[in-house]
Write a protein that holds these residues in place. Structure first.
Motif, PDB file in Angstrom:
ATOM      1  N   UNK A   1       0.696  -0.923   0.159  1.00 19.84           N
ATOM      2  CA  UNK A   1       0.181  -0.181   0.249  1.00 19.84           C
ATOM      3  C   UNK A   1       0.763   1.117   0.180  1.00 19.84           C
ATOM      4  N   UNK A   2       1.887   1.027   0.569  1.00 20.34           N
ATOM      5  CA  UNK A   2       2.868   2.730   0.546  1.00 20.34           C
ATOM      6  C   UNK A   2       3.386   3.312  -1.255  1.00 20.34           C
ATOM      7  N   UNK A   3       3.801   1.988  -1.496  1.00 15.00           N
ATOM      8  CA  UNK A   3       4.129   2.173  -2.821  1.00 15.00           C
ATOM      9  C   UNK A   3       2.593   2.215  -3.577  1.00 15.00           C
ATOM     10  N   UNK A   4       1.623   1.960  -3.754  1.00 15.90           N
ATOM     11  CA  UNK A   4       0.579   2.475  -4.356  1.00 15.90           C
ATOM     12  C   UNK A   4       0.704   3.998  -4.239  1.00 15.90           C
ATOM     13  N   UNK A   5       0.232   4.236  -2.476  1.00 16.83           N
ATOM     14  CA  UNK A   5       0.285   5.755  -2.120  1.00 16.83           C
ATOM     15  C   UNK A   5       1.795   6.792  -2.948  1.00 16.83           C
ATOM     16  N   UNK A   6       3.100   5.644  -3.031  1.00 19.03           N
ATOM     17  CA  UNK A   6       3.394   6.819  -3.788  1.00 19.03           C
ATOM     18  C   UNK A   6       3.667   6.979  -4.822  1.00 19.03           C
ATOM     19  N   UNK A   7       2.847   6.290  -5.886  1.00 23.80           N
ATOM     20  CA  UNK A   7       2.768   6.285  -7.409  1.00 23.80           C
ATOM     21  C   UNK A   7       1.533   7.323  -7.533  1.00 23.80           C
ATOM     22  N   UNK A   8       0.495   7.662  -6.948  1.00 26.94           N
ATOM     23  CA  UNK A   8      -0.297   8.457  -6.835  1.00 26.94           C
ATOM     24  C   UNK A   8      -0.085   9.971  -6.234  1.00 26.94           C
ATOM     25  N   UNK A   9       0.817   9.556  -5.282  1.00 27.76           N
ATOM     26  CA  UNK A   9       1.267  10.827  -4.760  1.00 27.76           C
ATOM     27  C   UNK A   9       2.217  11.279  -6.148  1.00 27.76           C
ATOM     28  N   UNK A  10       3.032  10.506  -6.809  1.00 30.15           N
ATOM     29  CA  UNK A  10       4.426  10.709  -8.004  1.00 30.15           C
ATOM     30  C   UNK A  10       3.054  11.663  -9.102  1.00 30.15           C
ATOM     31  N   UNK A  11       2.085  10.677  -9.388  1.00 32.13           N
ATOM     32  CA  UNK A  11       0.712  11.648  -9.931  1.00 32.13           C
ATOM     33  C   UNK A  11       0.370  12.369  -9.784  1.00 32.13           C
ATOM     34  N   UNK A  12       0.194  12.806  -8.705  1.00 29.45           N
ATOM     35  CA  UNK A  12      -0.684  14.209  -8.133  1.00 29.45           C
ATOM     36  C   UNK A  12       0.323  15.421  -9.329  1.00 29.45           C
ATOM     37  N   UNK A  13       1.931  15.164  -9.411  1.00 26.23           N
ATOM     38  CA  UNK A  13       2.702  16.379  -9.473  1.00 26.23           C
ATOM     39  C   UNK A  13       3.261  16.426 -10.402  1.00 26.23           C
ATOM     40  N   UNK A  14       2.754  15.667 -11.279  1.00 24.02           N
ATOM     41  CA  UNK A  14       3.644  15.114 -13.390  1.00 24.02           C
ATOM     42  C   UNK A  14       2.451  16.495 -13.762  1.00 24.02           C
ATOM     43  N   UNK A  15       3.184  16.439 -14.631  1.00 25.66           N
ATOM     44  CA  UNK A  15       2.548  17.506 -15.638  1.00 25.66           C
ATOM     45  C   UNK A  15       3.175  18.590 -15.693  1.00 25.66           C
ATOM     46  N   UNK A  16       2.677  19.544 -16.603  1.00 21.89           N
ATOM     47  CA  UNK A  16       3.327  20.927 -16.945  1.00 21.89           C
ATOM     48  C   UNK A  16       2.486  22.157 -15.863  1.00 21.89           C
ATOM     49  N   UNK A  17       2.041  21.956 -14.437  1.00 19.23           N
ATOM     50  CA  UNK A  17       1.504  22.408 -13.155  1.00 19.23           C
ATOM     51  C   UNK A  17       3.107  23.430 -13.595  1.00 19.23           C
ATOM     52  N   UNK A  18       4.391  22.530 -13.424  1.00 17.76           N
ATOM     53  CA  UNK A  18       5.124  24.101 -12.851  1.00 17.76           C
ATOM     54  C   UNK A  18       5.317  25.017 -14.076  1.00 17.76           C
ATOM     55  N   UNK A  19       5.369  24.888 -14.706  1.00 14.78           N
ATOM     56  CA  UNK A  19       6.117  25.539 -16.284  1.00 14.78           C
ATOM     57  C   UNK A  19       5.099  26.702 -16.517  1.00 14.78           C
ATOM     58  N   UNK A  20       4.109  26.095 -15.993  1.00 16.91           N
ATOM     59  CA  UNK A  20       2.400  27.111 -16.201  1.00 16.91           C
ATOM     60  C   UNK A  20       2.231  28.369 -15.337  1.00 16.91           C
ATOM     61  N   UNK A  21       3.095  27.622 -13.899  1.00 20.34           N
ATOM     62  CA  UNK A  21       2.980  28.667 -12.586  1.00 20.34           C
ATOM     63  C   UNK A  21       4.363  29.439 -13.112  1.00 20.34           C
TER      64      UNK A  21
END
Length: 74
Positions: A47-67
């Motif tokens: 369950x810790x790995x699943x939570x880690x993947x969910x956490x990683x996916x929530x910060x992926x994408x181009x959100x940092x570039x838009x900011x």
């Protein structure tokens, strides 16, 4: 410092001797001897790995570039 190390080593040696004597009191019958269990346990998803993947996916994408673009306008 050498004397302290020597004293600690002697103390550990005494504790090892006492522990060996205590363990020697237990007698196992051949049928009760430890054995290797093969194939009876299936790996489970952590369950810790699943939570880690969910956490990683929530910060992926181009959100940092838009900011960053907003920051230059400010």
């Amino acid at each position: 410092m050498v004397e302290e190390s020597t004293a600690a080593t002697n103390g550990l040696a005494d504790q090892v001797t006492m522990l060996r004597d205590l363990i020697g009191r237990f007698k196992l019958q051949p049928a009760m001897a430890p054995r290797l269990v093969v194939g009876a346990v299936k790996p489970v998803v952590s369950p810790a790995r699943a939570l880690g993947r969910k956490f990683d996916n929530s910060f992926s994408g181009n959100a940092a570039i838009a900011e960053k673009a907003d920051w230059e306008e400010f």
